[in-house]
Write a protein that holds these residues in place. Sequence first.
Motif, mmCIF file in Angstrom:
data_model
loop_
_atom_site.group_PDB
_atom_site.id
_atom_site.type_symbol
_atom_site.label_atom_id
_atom_site.label_comp_id
_atom_site.label_asym_id
_atom_site.label_seq_id
_atom_site.Cartn_x
_atom_site.Cartn_y
_atom_site.Cartn_z
ATOM 1 N N ILE A 233 0.664 -1.327 -0.230
ATOM 2 C CA ILE A 233 0.396 0.026 0.191
ATOM 3 C C ILE A 233 1.088 1.082 -0.100
ATOM 4 O O ILE A 233 1.012 2.345 -1.023
ATOM 5 N N GLN A 234 1.682 1.698 0.707
ATOM 6 C CA GLN A 234 2.602 2.609 1.203
ATOM 7 C C GLN A 234 3.184 2.680 -0.286
ATOM 8 O O GLN A 234 4.112 3.804 -0.349
ATOM 9 N N CYS A 235 3.925 1.453 -0.179
ATOM 10 C CA CYS A 235 5.175 2.368 -1.632
ATOM 11 C C CYS A 235 4.153 1.935 -2.845
ATOM 12 O O CYS A 235 5.425 2.167 -3.938
ATOM 13 N N TYR A 236 3.761 0.842 -2.938
ATOM 14 C CA TYR A 236 3.549 0.802 -4.499
ATOM 15 C C TYR A 236 1.541 0.593 -4.780
ATOM 16 O O TYR A 236 1.362 0.005 -5.658
ATOM 17 N N GLY A 237 0.931 0.991 -4.362
ATOM 18 C CA GLY A 237 -0.145 1.555 -4.546
ATOM 19 C C GLY A 237 -0.953 0.468 -4.535
ATOM 20 O O GLY A 237 -1.956 0.155 -5.249
ATOM 21 N N GLY A 238 -1.047 -0.444 -3.117
ATOM 22 C CA GLY A 238 -1.566 -1.062 -2.984
ATOM 23 C C GLY A 238 -3.519 -0.976 -2.859
ATOM 24 O O GLY A 238 -3.713 -0.064 -2.226
ATOM 25 N N ARG A 239 -4.076 -2.389 -2.578
ATOM 26 C CA ARG A 239 -5.325 -1.631 -2.509
ATOM 27 C C ARG A 239 -5.236 -1.394 -0.586
ATOM 28 O O ARG A 239 -4.611 -2.859 0.162
ATOM 29 N N ARG A 240 -6.077 -0.848 -0.277
ATOM 30 C CA ARG A 240 -6.005 -0.709 1.478
ATOM 31 C C ARG A 240 -7.168 -1.723 1.716
ATOM 32 O O ARG A 240 -7.140 -2.167 3.149
ATOM 33 N N GLU A 241 -7.486 -2.669 1.134
ATOM 34 C CA GLU A 241 -9.163 -3.113 1.186
ATOM 35 C C GLU A 241 -8.613 -5.012 1.292
ATOM 36 O O GLU A 241 -8.801 -5.488 1.948
ATOM 37 N N ASP A 242 -7.399 -4.384 1.237
ATOM 38 C CA ASP A 242 -7.082 -6.408 1.170
ATOM 39 C C ASP A 242 -6.279 -6.147 2.608
ATOM 40 O O ASP A 242 -6.505 -7.313 3.719
ATOM 41 N N LEU A 243 -5.240 -5.602 2.891
ATOM 42 C CA LEU A 243 -4.773 -5.696 4.423
ATOM 43 C C LEU A 243 -6.309 -5.213 5.490
ATOM 44 O O LEU A 243 -5.968 -5.895 5.704
ATOM 45 N N PHE A 244 -6.683 -4.357 5.372
ATOM 46 C CA PHE A 244 -8.301 -3.862 6.378
ATOM 47 C C PHE A 244 -9.169 -6.177 6.219
ATOM 48 O O PHE A 244 -9.881 -6.120 7.398
ATOM 49 N N ALA A 245 -9.280 -6.103 5.231
ATOM 50 C CA ALA A 245 -9.839 -7.701 5.496
ATOM 51 C C ALA A 245 -9.013 -8.592 6.396
ATOM 52 O O ALA A 245 -9.480 -9.100 7.154
ATOM 53 N N TYR A 246 -8.194 -8.964 6.171
ATOM 54 C CA TYR A 246 -6.908 -9.048 6.796
ATOM 55 C C TYR A 246 -6.918 -8.921 8.447
ATOM 56 O O TYR A 246 -7.016 -9.892 9.119
ATOM 57 N N MET A 247 -6.866 -7.989 9.217
ATOM 58 C CA MET A 247 -6.906 -7.130 10.120
ATOM 59 C C MET A 247 -8.101 -7.355 11.090
ATOM 60 O O MET A 247 -8.193 -7.778 11.285
ATOM 61 N N SER A 248 -9.491 -7.255 10.102
ATOM 62 C CA SER A 248 -10.631 -7.797 10.625
ATOM 63 C C SER A 248 -10.632 -8.937 10.546
ATOM 64 O O SER A 248 -11.578 -9.282 12.065
ATOM 65 N N GLU A 249 -9.684 -9.840 10.115
ATOM 66 C CA GLU A 249 -10.161 -12.356 10.541
ATOM 67 C C GLU A 249 -9.865 -11.558 11.885
ATOM 68 O O GLU A 249 -9.498 -12.190 12.701
ATOM 69 N N LEU A 250 -8.410 -11.057 12.120
ATOM 70 C CA LEU A 250 -8.053 -10.734 13.705
ATOM 71 C C LEU A 250 -9.304 -10.775 14.396
ATOM 72 O O LEU A 250 -8.558 -10.657 15.686
ATOM 73 N N ILE A 251 -9.419 -9.126 13.741
ATOM 74 C CA ILE A 251 -10.494 -8.500 15.069
ATOM 75 C C ILE A 251 -12.037 -9.557 15.394
ATOM 76 O O ILE A 251 -12.104 -10.423 16.436
ATOM 77 N N LEU A 252 -12.533 -10.544 14.078
ATOM 78 C CA LEU A 252 -13.011 -11.484 14.265
ATOM 79 C C LEU A 252 -13.367 -12.967 15.801
ATOM 80 O O LEU A 252 -13.584 -13.532 16.534
ATOM 81 N N ARG A 253 -11.239 -12.670 14.991
ATOM 82 C CA ARG A 253 -10.787 -14.135 16.338
ATOM 83 C C ARG A 253 -11.376 -13.514 17.687
ATOM 84 O O ARG A 253 -11.097 -13.678 18.495
ATOM 85 N N SER A 254 -10.356 -12.557 17.741
ATOM 86 C CA SER A 254 -11.539 -11.659 19.593
ATOM 87 C C SER A 254 -12.726 -11.222 20.182
ATOM 88 O O SER A 254 -12.832 -11.765 20.808
ATOM 89 N N GLN A 255 -13.308 -11.331 18.790
ATOM 90 C CA GLN A 255 -14.687 -11.306 18.699
ATOM 91 C C GLN A 255 -15.346 -12.459 19.262
ATOM 92 O O GLN A 255 -16.432 -12.848 20.424
ATOM 93 N N GLN A 256 -14.596 -13.430 18.686
ATOM 94 C CA GLN A 256 -14.668 -15.046 18.537
ATOM 95 C C GLN A 256 -15.186 -15.805 20.071
ATOM 96 O O GLN A 256 -15.475 -16.385 20.312
ATOM 97 N N MET A 257 -13.724 -14.671 20.754
ATOM 98 C CA MET A 257 -13.355 -15.275 22.158
ATOM 99 C C MET A 257 -14.553 -14.750 22.816
ATOM 100 O O MET A 257 -14.801 -15.602 24.194
ATOM 101 N N ILE A 258 -15.592 -13.892 22.718
ATOM 102 C CA ILE A 258 -16.552 -13.411 23.595
ATOM 103 C C ILE A 258 -17.796 -14.445 23.244
ATOM 104 O O ILE A 258 -18.187 -15.072 24.249
ATOM 105 N N ILE A 259 -17.638 -15.256 22.360
ATOM 106 C CA ILE A 259 -18.992 -16.497 22.766
ATOM 107 C C ILE A 259 -18.676 -17.349 22.620
ATOM 108 O O ILE A 259 -19.149 -17.380 23.571
ATOM 109 N N ASP A 260 -17.257 -17.603 22.728
ATOM 110 C CA ASP A 260 -16.952 -19.258 23.202
ATOM 111 C C ASP A 260 -16.911 -18.633 24.618
ATOM 112 O O ASP A 260 -17.595 -19.832 25.950
ATOM 113 N N ILE A 261 -16.483 -18.250 25.544
ATOM 114 C CA ILE A 261 -16.299 -18.009 26.665
ATOM 115 C C ILE A 261 -17.651 -17.538 27.236
ATOM 116 O O ILE A 261 -18.336 -18.858 28.051
#
Length: 446
Positions: A233-261
């Motif tokens: 993204i910073q150097c070659y004009g990549g899509r923000r949405e690709d990074l954001f999708a990846y980081m959203s998976e990490l947020i989903l993991r944290s939210q799943q912990m609440i469901i599991d508890i």
Amino acid sequence: MTYTELKNKIDERIQQAEVQGPLTREQLNTLHHKYRLEWNYNSNSMEGNTLTVAETRSVMIGNIDVHRKPLKDILEVKGHDEVIRDILSIGKADLRLSEKRIKEIHASIMYEEDSEKKGWIGQWKEVANEIINNRGEKYTFVLPEEVPEQIHELLNRTNAAIDHIQAKKKDAPHPIDVALNFHLDYLNIHPFYDGNGRTARILCNLVLVALGYPPLWIKEEEREVYYRYIADIQCYGGRREDLFAYMSELILRSQQMIIDIQAGKSIEEADDMGKEIELLKRELKARENNSTEVKRSNLVIKELYDKSLNTLIGTFKATASKFFDFYAVNQEFLDITVDGKSIYNDEAMHHIQNITKETEGVLTKLSQSIFYKDIKAGKSLDYNDTLIVEFKHDHYEVYFSKTRDTIIKKYNERLTQEEMDNMIKQWGEAMIQRLRENFKEGSTNE
């Protein structure tokens, strides 16, 4: 899943958790412990090794300082954990980001032995910083002279988005968009000499938590992908949405912990024991550091002032100024005592700000006074109070002259944000009550 699908999935999981009702205190403690363990361990270990040029391909923006010094000092881990505790304890709440808050967070998580570098902590960078990307190309961050304006624009943009969300406006962006855009734009500015990666992740999570979402963290095996997306993204004009999708998976993991508890499942992982042991080792080192008695000295006092006392005094003055409209005359007065001699106002501030190892005389007392005279309505009520810090031989004491409710700390202990907030809150509430009673008495006498 696409970025949009992941955001929808996270929202569904949040609604699912809300239907089940709030966590018990025990469940919440378990969840917060897990969040702190992962966040502390992973974010600090990302900064923990001295890197060669070849290794920079897997360590992009915000994760090493320009001089490539390791950052494993226990005081930084301790400060980092204090910031996390504050964020998690506040939870979902009204949020306003500011330059002051960013600088305070940076000051909380950084520690330098070098006297020159100590002056850089909590201050915008004065020297340009850069990194070599994974293709061997140089990437230069925002120049120092451009930092104030770009930070100002970023904060205006982010706060406006947060305001729309909290006002529940139809055109409000998704909270995850706001947090992740801030994270990426902040990294591109790279406002500090070092510690930009950690502050970016802290501020990103601060936005998430305040807007009702769980924090994210990046595990060791996830870092390479994270850095590669940022580099693209910073150097070659990549899509923000690709990074954001990846980081959203990490947020989903944290939210799943609440469901599991809530479902009675364990949220422990196979490598949690190793993390626990590592954190215990760090805590042991911290306790060893704390067991070493620190005596009063100018440099110790200067560090205390820079790390917490300056914030406390600034907050006191800002709160006190809110009552200025009730009086015709208002005055502020700074007084310090050095070897029994009093120094006042600008001269006192100049002395504090310029303390070095060679400074003569020992500072033993600091007093910030507020004077209110000639109340505009109600019964005559002049009032003054003083925030006092006394620097004893092996500890320091903080209190207001009118109440004498004293906080006593050793020199290797900083005032926590909670302690400072409580002090000022109690003072402000007492002032409001004093004015209310005064107006009531004045009305009765008329």
